[in-house]
Design an enzyme around this catalytic site. Structure first.
Site, PDB file in Angstrom:
ATOM      1  N   GLU A  59       0.786  -1.109  -0.080  1.00  0.00           N
ATOM      2  CA  GLU A  59       0.136  -0.140  -0.059  1.00  0.00           C
ATOM      3  C   GLU A  59       0.848   1.202   0.061  1.00  0.00           C
ATOM      4  O   GLU A  59       2.035   1.106   0.554  1.00  0.00           O
ATOM      5  CB  GLU A  59      -0.965   0.010   1.253  1.00  0.00           C
ATOM      6  CG  GLU A  59      -1.642   1.071   1.386  1.00  0.00           C
ATOM      7  CD  GLU A  59      -2.490   1.221   2.923  1.00  0.00           C
ATOM      8  OE1 GLU A  59      -3.471   1.614   2.978  1.00  0.00           O
ATOM      9  OE2 GLU A  59      -1.973   0.266   3.694  1.00  0.00           O
ATOM     10  N   LYS A 131      -9.781   1.541  -1.239  1.00  0.00           N
ATOM     11  CA  LYS A 131     -10.041   0.967   0.068  1.00  0.00           C
ATOM     12  C   LYS A 131     -11.168   1.180   0.675  1.00  0.00           C
ATOM     13  O   LYS A 131     -11.748   2.609   0.727  1.00  0.00           O
ATOM     14  CB  LYS A 131      -8.705   1.493   0.970  1.00  0.00           C
ATOM     15  CG  LYS A 131      -8.724   0.718   2.463  1.00  0.00           C
ATOM     16  CD  LYS A 131      -7.613   1.501   2.863  1.00  0.00           C
ATOM     17  CE  LYS A 131      -7.100   0.747   4.336  1.00  0.00           C
ATOM     18  NZ  LYS A 131      -5.841   1.435   4.923  1.00  0.00           N
ATOM     19  N   CYS A 169      -4.709  -3.703   3.696  1.00  0.00           N
ATOM     20  CA  CYS A 169      -4.292  -3.462   5.024  1.00  0.00           C
ATOM     21  C   CYS A 169      -5.369  -3.587   6.088  1.00  0.00           C
ATOM     22  O   CYS A 169      -5.715  -4.776   6.377  1.00  0.00           O
ATOM     23  CB  CYS A 169      -3.683  -2.015   5.046  1.00  0.00           C
ATOM     24  SG  CYS A 169      -2.681  -1.684   6.381  1.00  0.00           S
TER      25      CYS A 169
END
Length: 283
Positions: A59, A131, A169
């Site tokens: 990321e 995300k 993440c």
């Protein structure tokens, strides 16, 4: 003869027959996109030399600072901007699939999208993911600067007959996220991350990654930032929850072999996906 239930670690450059070489590439991105891209190119060359056909970077590979602020918005680019074009050139030059995190510009002058992009060996963008779960935890406020992605049907892509899904993440703390990718057909889930160090955080990272692979009977490849900000420990986990390869705290590449017959054999032995009684419904 290959035993589909045998635990496997890194193989030779040629790899087992019918296996896909998947690399996790760990480094610590900084403020200069050109420097980050140079580091990624060097890591990608190493990954290819070790047999990789799919390379996963962290990321925020395009730009990163320890404290999020206006500089992140200023560094954001469109999907057809310099960073994605450079990734496309890298993938085409080496003949591999490349996945990495970038900062995507939006129509909001104060926010960007935390976006993953996947490019194929022809240099084409084959999937993207913005995300969904922002890191508003452990004293951080990612949502102050990042626009959360819209809840849409997951974008997946195929690599040599294997269906691949994307998440980022903090998403791994939400088991329904990975399950939704598996419902969309994903057999390998990629998790680019910037998993921030702190008390118990490395334990959380390893536990959550293993759980997501094990409970969904999928392969999972997670690429984190190297310390001092990230915990490192990039890894590939198999459908039985076995860590096939792991990088410690260094900048490096690790390659694991993803075997379709291993996936089938594990799902025959542990048919959890067939036996479940609840579905994931977006809220």
């Amino acid at each position: 003869m290959i035993d589909p239930l045998e635990t496997r670690g890194p193989g030779p450059a040629a790899g087992p027959a019918a296996a896909l070489g998947v690399a996790v590439a760990q480094f610590a991105p900084g403020r200069e996109p050109a420097v980050n891209l140079a580091a990624m190119h060097a890591l990608a060359e190493t990954a290819v030399a070790r047999g990789a056909r799919l390379i996963v970077f962290p990321e925020y590979s395009a730009f990163f600072e320890p404290v999020m602020g206006p500089s992140f918005v200023a560094a954001a680019e469109p999907l057809d901007g310099p960073f994605v074009r450079a990734l496309a050139a890298l993938a085409a030059d080496l003949g591999v699939y490349v996945v990495a995190g970038m900062l995507e510009s939006t129509d909001d002058p104060n926010r960007f999208s935390n976006t993953l992009v996947a490019v194929d060996p022809a240099g084409s963008l084959v999937a993207k993911y913005r995300k969904l779960h922002l890191y508003d935890a452990f004293g951080e406020r990612e949502s102050d600067w990042v626009r959360a992605g819209a809840v849409e049907e997951p974008e997946t892509f195929d690599v040599e007959g294997l269906r691949v899904g994307l998440q980022t993440c903090y998403d791994i703390r939400f088991p329904e996220m990975t399950r939704r990718l598996v419902d969309a057909g994903a057999e390998l889930v990629l998790v680019p991350a910037e998993w921030v160090r702190g008390p118990l955080k490395e334990q959380h990272w390893r536990t959550l990654l293993t759980a997501r692979a094990l409970e969904n009977t999928v392969y999972l490849a997670a690429a984190d930032h190297a310390p001092p900000v990230g915990v490192g420990n990039s890894m590939v986990v198999d459908p039985m929850g076995v860590e096939l390869v792991t990088i410690g705290e260094t900048t490096d590449v690790a390659v694991a072999w993803v075997l379709p017959e291993r996936l089938s054999a594990v799902r025959a032995r542990n048919p959890a996906l067939v036996l479940r009684r609840f579905a994931v419904v977006p809220r």
